[in-house]
Scaffold this active site. Structure first.
Site, PDB file in Angstrom:
ATOM      1  N   GLN A 191       0.822  -1.220   0.000  1.00 37.86           N
ATOM      2  CA  GLN A 191       0.000   0.000   0.000  1.00 37.86           C
ATOM      3  C   GLN A 191       0.852   1.265   0.000  1.00 37.86           C
ATOM      4  O   GLN A 191       0.305   2.370   0.052  1.00 37.86           O
ATOM      5  CB  GLN A 191      -0.903   0.027   1.242  1.00 37.86           C
ATOM      6  CG  GLN A 191      -1.923  -1.082   1.320  1.00 37.86           C
ATOM      7  CD  GLN A 191      -3.088  -0.896   0.349  1.00 37.86           C
ATOM      8  OE1 GLN A 191      -3.287   0.182  -0.225  1.00 37.86           O
ATOM      9  NE2 GLN A 191      -3.864  -1.942   0.156  1.00 37.86           N
ATOM     10  N   THR A 251       8.540 -18.865 -15.568  1.00 35.09           N
ATOM     11  CA  THR A 251       8.768 -17.878 -16.620  1.00 35.09           C
ATOM     12  C   THR A 251       8.278 -16.510 -16.174  1.00 35.09           C
ATOM     13  O   THR A 251       7.137 -16.378 -15.725  1.00 35.09           O
ATOM     14  CB  THR A 251       8.029 -18.302 -17.905  1.00 35.09           C
ATOM     15  OG1 THR A 251       8.497 -19.606 -18.273  1.00 35.09           O
ATOM     16  CG2 THR A 251       8.284 -17.324 -19.045  1.00 35.09           C
ATOM     17  N   CYS A 337     -16.700 -11.516   6.362  1.00 36.32           N
ATOM     18  CA  CYS A 337     -17.752 -12.493   6.596  1.00 36.32           C
ATOM     19  C   CYS A 337     -17.145 -13.881   6.555  1.00 36.32           C
ATOM     20  O   CYS A 337     -16.811 -14.378   5.488  1.00 36.32           O
ATOM     21  CB  CYS A 337     -18.841 -12.395   5.531  1.00 36.32           C
ATOM     22  SG  CYS A 337     -19.877 -10.960   5.729  1.00 36.32           S
TER      23      CYS A 337
END
Ligand SMILES: *Cc1c(COP(=O)(O)O)cnc(C)c1O
Length: 399
Positions: A191, A251, A337
Site C-alpha cells: 500500500q 517464466t 464475513c
C-alpha cells in the site's frame, strides 16, 4: 437496442471508492503492455535467439524502473506474482535459510493476513513468534518493539502502510533498531509504493514486498526487494528452472512486468502532485462528514497516513444496514464475513476502540480517477444514510 433485462453493463456502476482493494490499470500502462502479448512474445529466458533477447531486455528495463522507485539496485529485485507471494517467500525463505541460533520472528497484530499466516506457519515449524500489538492510533510502539528484540531475533516484519486504516509505520526508526542488532527488516509495502517516498537504504530495509495492482499496474505481478549488502540469506520456496537468481522459478510474464515497470515510472513522476490532490479531496470529504455527523470516529492516526484513505465509524448504527443504504458507492467495511458470522477486522480490533464502533466501519479509498464531484456525492450519500439510521435507532431507544 440491447435487451434491458440482460444487458448488465448498462446498469449504472457505483462510484468506486475502494482503491485500497485494487486500482484500475492506467491506460498508459495498458498501452505499454500490449505489444508484449503477441507482437513481441518471446520467452525472456530463451537465450538462443532474438525473440528471447528482446523480451529479456524489456524485463531488465522494468526491473530498473521498479528498483528506482525504492532506491534499490536492479539486481536486488526479483519478480513474483504479487505481494502475497513476496510476503510468503521473504518470511519463510529467510527463516529456512537461518542459522539455528536465530529462531525468533516479530510482527504486528495489524499485518495483512498473508504475513500473519506465514509467521504462524513458521511457529508450527518450531520458530518463536511475537505478534506485537499497536497503539490506539495504529502505530507501532518503538519502545515495546525494542523490548522484544533479543540476540535470537532473526526477522522483524512490519508493513509500511496499513491496507485498512492507511497509517504509515515509522520504518526508518524500525530499520535503525534492527540494523544495530543484526536483525533483518522485512516490510510489506503493497500500500506504500507509489503513494509515499520509500528508500531501502535510508530506511535500512532488507526485504520489501511490492504489488503492481495497488498503484495502477496489472493484477498478478509484483516484486521482492532483497538486499545484497549486507547480504540477506534467503532460501527459494519454489523449485524449477532457477529463474530470478534461483529464488523464484517460473517464466517471468513479460507483459505484466512491462506494465509493472511503467506503473512505477508514472508513480515516481506523478506522486507529489497526486498526493496533494488526494489529500485535498480527502480533507474535503472528511470536513463535510464531520460537520454533518459530529459523533463520527476516525480509526487510525490522521497525520501519519496516506492521503487516499479514511476509515470511519458512526455510533449507534449497524454496519450491514449502512452498507445496504450505500449501494451507490463501492466502499468496503472493515469486516470479514467468515461462515455467515460477521467478524470485525483484526486491524480495528487491534486498535481497541469502543466496542460499539467495531461493527459499522467504512473504508473509503480515493485514487487517481476520483473526482471532486464523486467525493461530494459520496459525502451526501453517507450523511443521508447515517442520519436516517441514527434517527431510527433513537426512535427505538425512546419506545
Ligand atoms: C493487497 C495487499 C496484499 C496482497 O497483495 P496481492 O498482490 O494481491 O497478493 C498484501 N499486503 C497488503 C498490505 C495489501 O494491501
Amino acid at each position: 437496442m440491447p435487451d434491458s433485462n440482460t444487458d448488465m453493463p448498462d446498469k449504472k456502476m457505483p462510484i468506486y471508492l475502494d482503491y485500497q482493494a485494487t486500482t484500475p490499470t492506467d491506460e498508459r500502462v495498458v498501452a505499454a503492455m500490449l505489444p508484449w502479448f503477441n507482437e513481441k512474445f518471446g520467452n525472456p529466458h530463451s537465450g538462443d535467439h532474438r525473440h528471447g533477447w528482446v523480451s529479456e531486455e524489456a524485463v531488465e528495463r522494468a526491473r530498473g524502473q521498479v528498483a528506482s522507485i525504492i532506491g534499490a539496485k536492479p539486481k536486488e529485485i526479483i519478480f513474483t506474482s504479487g505481494a502475497t507471494e513476496s510476503n510468503n517467500l521473504s518470511i519463510k525463505g529467510v527463516a529456512h535459510a537461518a542459522d539455528p541460533s536465530r529462531r525468533h520472528i516479530v510482527t504486528l497484530a495489524t499485518e495483512h493476513k498473508c504475513v500473519l499466516q506465514s509467521c504462524k506457519r513458521l511457529e508450527e515449524e518450531g520458530f518463536d513468534l511475537t505478534i506485537l500489538g499497536v497503539r490506539p492510533d495504529g502505530l507501532v510502539d518503538l519502545d515495546a518493539l525494542a523490548d522484544v528484540l533479543t540476540e535470537r531475533t532473526l526477522l522483524v516484519s512490519v508493513m509500511a502502510v496499513n491496507n485498512e486504516i492507511g497509517v504509515i509505520q515509522p520504518l526508518a526508526e524500525i530499520g535503525a533498531l534492527c540494523r544495530e542488532r543484526g536483525i533483518y527488516l522485512h516490510t510489506d509495502a503493497a500500500q506504500a509504493v507509489g503513494k509515499i517516498p520509500l528508500d531501502v537504504n535510508a530506511m535500512n530495509i532488507d526485504l520489501m514486498s511490492i504489488t503492481a495492482h495497488k498503484f495502477y499496474g496489472p493484477k498478478g505481478v509484483g516484486a521482492l526487494y532483497i538486499r545484497r549488502r549486507p547480504k540477506v540469506a534467503l532460501r527459494a520456496e519454489q523449485d524449477g528452472g532457477g529463474q530470478e537468481r534461483g529464488l523464484r522459478s517460473g517464466t517471468v510474464p513479460t507483459p505484466l512486468v512491462v506494465g509493472f515497470g511503467e506503473a512505477c515510472a508514472i508513480a515516481e513522476r506523478e506522486m507529489p502532485t497526486e498526493a496533494t490532490r488526494l489529500a485535498d479531496l480527502r480533507d474535503r470529504i472528511l470536513g463535510r462528514l464531520r460537520e454533518a455527523l459530529p459523533t463520527m470516529h476516525v480509526h487510525g492516526d490522521l497525520d501519519r497516513r496516506i492521503p487516499g484513505n479514511l476509515n470511519l465509524s458512526f455510533a449507534n448504527i449497524d454496519g450491514q444496514d449502512l452498507m445496504m443504504r450505500l449501494d451507490g458507492l463501492s466502499v468496503s467495511t472493515g469486516s470479514a464475513c467468515s461462515s455467515a458470522i460477521v467478524e470485525p477486522s483484526h486491524v480495528l480490533q487491534a486498535l481497541d476502540p469502543d466496542p460499539a464502533l467495531l461493527h459499522n466501519s467504512l473504508r473509503i479509498g480515493l485514487g487517481r480517477y476520483t473526482t471532486q464531484e464523486e467525493i461530494d456525492r459520496a459525502a451526501d450519500d453517507i450523511v443521508a444514510a447515517v442520519s436516517s439510521l441514527q434517527s431510527a435507532s433513537q426512535i427505538y431507544e425512546k419506545a
